[in-house]
Scaffold this active site. Structure first.
Site, PDB file in Angstrom:
ATOM      1  N   ALA A  16       0.813  -1.217   0.000  1.00  0.00           N
ATOM      2  CA  ALA A  16       0.000   0.000   0.000  1.00  0.00           C
ATOM      3  C   ALA A  16       0.846   1.267   0.000  1.00  0.00           C
ATOM      4  O   ALA A  16       0.316   2.370  -0.142  1.00  0.00           O
ATOM      5  CB  ALA A  16      -0.935   0.004   1.210  1.00  0.00           C
ATOM      6  N   SER A  18       4.040   3.923  -1.262  1.00  0.00           N
ATOM      7  CA  SER A  18       4.239   4.596  -2.546  1.00  0.00           C
ATOM      8  C   SER A  18       5.155   3.817  -3.490  1.00  0.00           C
ATOM      9  O   SER A  18       4.941   3.821  -4.707  1.00  0.00           O
ATOM     10  CB  SER A  18       4.759   6.021  -2.336  1.00  0.00           C
ATOM     11  OG  SER A  18       5.807   6.054  -1.413  1.00  0.00           O
ATOM     12  N   ILE A  19       6.167   3.109  -2.968  1.00  0.00           N
ATOM     13  CA  ILE A  19       7.016   2.301  -3.855  1.00  0.00           C
ATOM     14  C   ILE A  19       6.213   1.129  -4.402  1.00  0.00           C
ATOM     15  O   ILE A  19       6.247   0.834  -5.601  1.00  0.00           O
ATOM     16  CB  ILE A  19       8.278   1.800  -3.125  1.00  0.00           C
ATOM     17  CG1 ILE A  19       9.157   2.975  -2.688  1.00  0.00           C
ATOM     18  CG2 ILE A  19       9.078   0.858  -4.034  1.00  0.00           C
ATOM     19  CD1 ILE A  19      10.351   2.567  -1.841  1.00  0.00           C
ATOM     20  N   GLY A  20       5.471   0.460  -3.519  1.00  0.00           N
ATOM     21  CA  GLY A  20       4.632  -0.647  -3.960  1.00  0.00           C
ATOM     22  C   GLY A  20       3.636  -0.213  -5.017  1.00  0.00           C
ATOM     23  O   GLY A  20       3.454  -0.890  -6.039  1.00  0.00           O
ATOM     24  N   GLN A 115       9.396 -12.552   8.273  1.00  0.00           N
ATOM     25  CA  GLN A 115       9.235 -12.770   6.833  1.00  0.00           C
ATOM     26  C   GLN A 115      10.178 -13.849   6.322  1.00  0.00           C
ATOM     27  O   GLN A 115       9.796 -14.670   5.475  1.00  0.00           O
ATOM     28  CB  GLN A 115       9.426 -11.452   6.083  1.00  0.00           C
ATOM     29  CG  GLN A 115       8.297 -10.464   6.397  1.00  0.00           C
ATOM     30  CD  GLN A 115       8.392  -9.171   5.619  1.00  0.00           C
ATOM     31  OE1 GLN A 115       9.345  -8.943   4.881  1.00  0.00           O
ATOM     32  NE2 GLN A 115       7.407  -8.311   5.792  1.00  0.00           N
ATOM     33  N   VAL A 132      13.986  -4.343  -0.536  1.00  0.00           N
ATOM     34  CA  VAL A 132      14.034  -2.923  -0.884  1.00  0.00           C
ATOM     35  C   VAL A 132      14.001  -2.065   0.378  1.00  0.00           C
ATOM     36  O   VAL A 132      14.637  -1.019   0.457  1.00  0.00           O
ATOM     37  CB  VAL A 132      12.858  -2.555  -1.818  1.00  0.00           C
ATOM     38  CG1 VAL A 132      12.860  -1.067  -2.154  1.00  0.00           C
ATOM     39  CG2 VAL A 132      12.904  -3.396  -3.095  1.00  0.00           C
ATOM     40  N   ARG A 165      21.392   5.634 -10.633  1.00  0.00           N
ATOM     41  CA  ARG A 165      21.757   7.029 -10.335  1.00  0.00           C
ATOM     42  C   ARG A 165      23.167   7.336 -10.831  1.00  0.00           C
ATOM     43  O   ARG A 165      23.429   8.422 -11.370  1.00  0.00           O
ATOM     44  CB  ARG A 165      21.667   7.276  -8.827  1.00  0.00           C
ATOM     45  CG  ARG A 165      20.252   7.348  -8.289  1.00  0.00           C
ATOM     46  CD  ARG A 165      20.229   7.274  -6.772  1.00  0.00           C
ATOM     47  NE  ARG A 165      18.901   7.572  -6.241  1.00  0.00           N
ATOM     48  CZ  ARG A 165      18.527   7.351  -4.985  1.00  0.00           C
ATOM     49  NH1 ARG A 165      19.388   6.817  -4.126  1.00  0.00           N
ATOM     50  NH2 ARG A 165      17.308   7.666  -4.578  1.00  0.00           N
ATOM     51  N   HIS A 190      23.954  -0.039   0.848  1.00  0.00           N
ATOM     52  CA  HIS A 190      23.019   0.965   0.325  1.00  0.00           C
ATOM     53  C   HIS A 190      22.858   2.029   1.407  1.00  0.00           C
ATOM     54  O   HIS A 190      21.888   2.066   2.150  1.00  0.00           O
ATOM     55  CB  HIS A 190      21.676   0.334  -0.023  1.00  0.00           C
ATOM     56  CG  HIS A 190      20.644   1.341  -0.430  1.00  0.00           C
ATOM     57  ND1 HIS A 190      20.785   2.143  -1.546  1.00  0.00           N
ATOM     58  CD2 HIS A 190      19.469   1.710   0.140  1.00  0.00           C
ATOM     59  CE1 HIS A 190      19.737   2.944  -1.640  1.00  0.00           C
ATOM     60  NE2 HIS A 190      18.933   2.701  -0.625  1.00  0.00           N
TER      61      HIS A 190
END
Length: 331
Positions: A16, A18-20, A115, A132, A165, A190
């Site tokens: 739900a 914004s990336i998803g 998970q 991610v 990038r 990262h």
């Protein structure tokens, strides 16, 4: 009559968010697994976000994607990961104001322990996992350590966004087209300690080493711009990278499943086997090629003192995170 390809079950956590949201419609359209692979989507969310995920599922239905066979929404990891072939672990606990680093690692350690165990128990035998949600490298380490029956190399973390990038900044500086730039590498974590390496790159008909000879640009502009790009986007947008992160996740899985372009490589964080002096088991970014659906670290690259120092600094950052989650009992 030709036989239809076997559908792929794709689970997206934090669905739900914004990336998803930015990723799901492109996945359903075939951008990630190709134009011939039918998709079964599993949207996994925490209970307060299930309603929003159900709204996204309605929009996916309304888009009538030919490849999309069905969409399910779950808040139970064992149901969300049941039979999954590709898991995009986007959801994580973001760092809030005043939150200590240890608290962030602890909160995410709990999430990725659960998970990892669920993936171990119910995912498909050939599952591929991309983390991610930040801190992505260490979250992947935790998940992998809690999935002992899944080969460790199936757990990866996203550094493709940093890779993309770096290519964009190199294109801007050199005047070369993005399509004419290859063999860029992101090493390490990262985080702001990452090392974007262009010494082995090809930039049109020039070598990356030739461009890197401008050390003032390399150290004063290129490296810090790539490493801190996420913060710059938050400053400008008021919120973190979403569409570019979703795009990078799709690029990552696409190349993993379908292969990297001939003569090129990409950047992926995956459990080290000791290559380039990175301690075994540490989830660190390397230059990799996808061969027959599996990542292979590019071997034999010459690492000079300039690069070695920066790789080692990012590896030390990763070791610190690993030691912290080990002390908390997550690995």
């Amino acid at each position: 009559m030709t036989q239809s390809p076997t559908p792929a079950v794709v689970t997206v956590t934090g669905a739900a968010g914004s990336i998803g949201y930015a990723a799901l419609f492109r996945i359903a359209a075939g951008a990630m697994l190709g134009p011939d692979t039918p998709i079964r989507l599993r949207l996994l969310e925490i209970p307060p976000a299930v309603s929003a995920a159900e709204g996204t599922a309605m929009e996916l239905d309304d888009s009538a994607f030919p490849l999309l066979l069905d969409v399910e929404v779950h808040d139970d990891p064992k149901r969300g990961f049941d039979g999954t072939d590709v898991a995009l672990l986007i959801g994580s606990r973001p760092r809030s104001k005043g939150m200590e680093r240890g608290d962030l690692l602890a909160a995410n350690g709990q999430i990725f322990t659960v998970q990892g165990r669920a993936i171990n128990q119910v995912a498909a035998d050939g599952v591929r996992v991309l983390v991610v949600g930040n801190p992505a490298n260490t979250n992947a380490l935790v998940a992998a350590n809690n999935a002992p029956d899944v080969p460790a190399e199936r757990f990866t973390a996203l550094t493709r966004l940093d890779h993309n990038r770096a290519i964009a900044q190199l294109a801007r500086h050199s005047g070369a087209a993005v399509r004419d730039i290859s063999r860029v590498t992101i090493w390490g974590n990262h985080s702001s300690t990452q090392y974007p390496d262009i010494f082995h790159a090809r930039v049109g008909d020039r070598s990356g080493a030739d461009i890197a000879a401008d050390r003032e640009w390399l150290t004063g502009d290129f490296i810090p711009t790539v490493a801190n790009r996420g913060s710059a986007i938050i400053e400008a947008r008021g919120t973190s990278s979403a569409a570019s992160a979703a795009n990078a996740a799709i690029d990552h899985v696409h190349d993993w499943v379908l292969g990297t372009p001939e003569g090129d490589w990409t950047s992926v964080a995956l459990p080290s086997t000791g290559a380039y002096g990175v301690p075994e088991g540490l989830v660190s970014s390397f230059p990799v090629r996808s061969v027959d659906g599996a990542w292979q670290v590019v071997e034999g690259l010459e690492i000079d003192d300039f690069s070695r120092k920066r790789i080692d600094a990012s590896v030390a950052d990763l070791e610190s995170e690993r030691d912290a989650v080990r002390g908390m009992g997550f690995i």
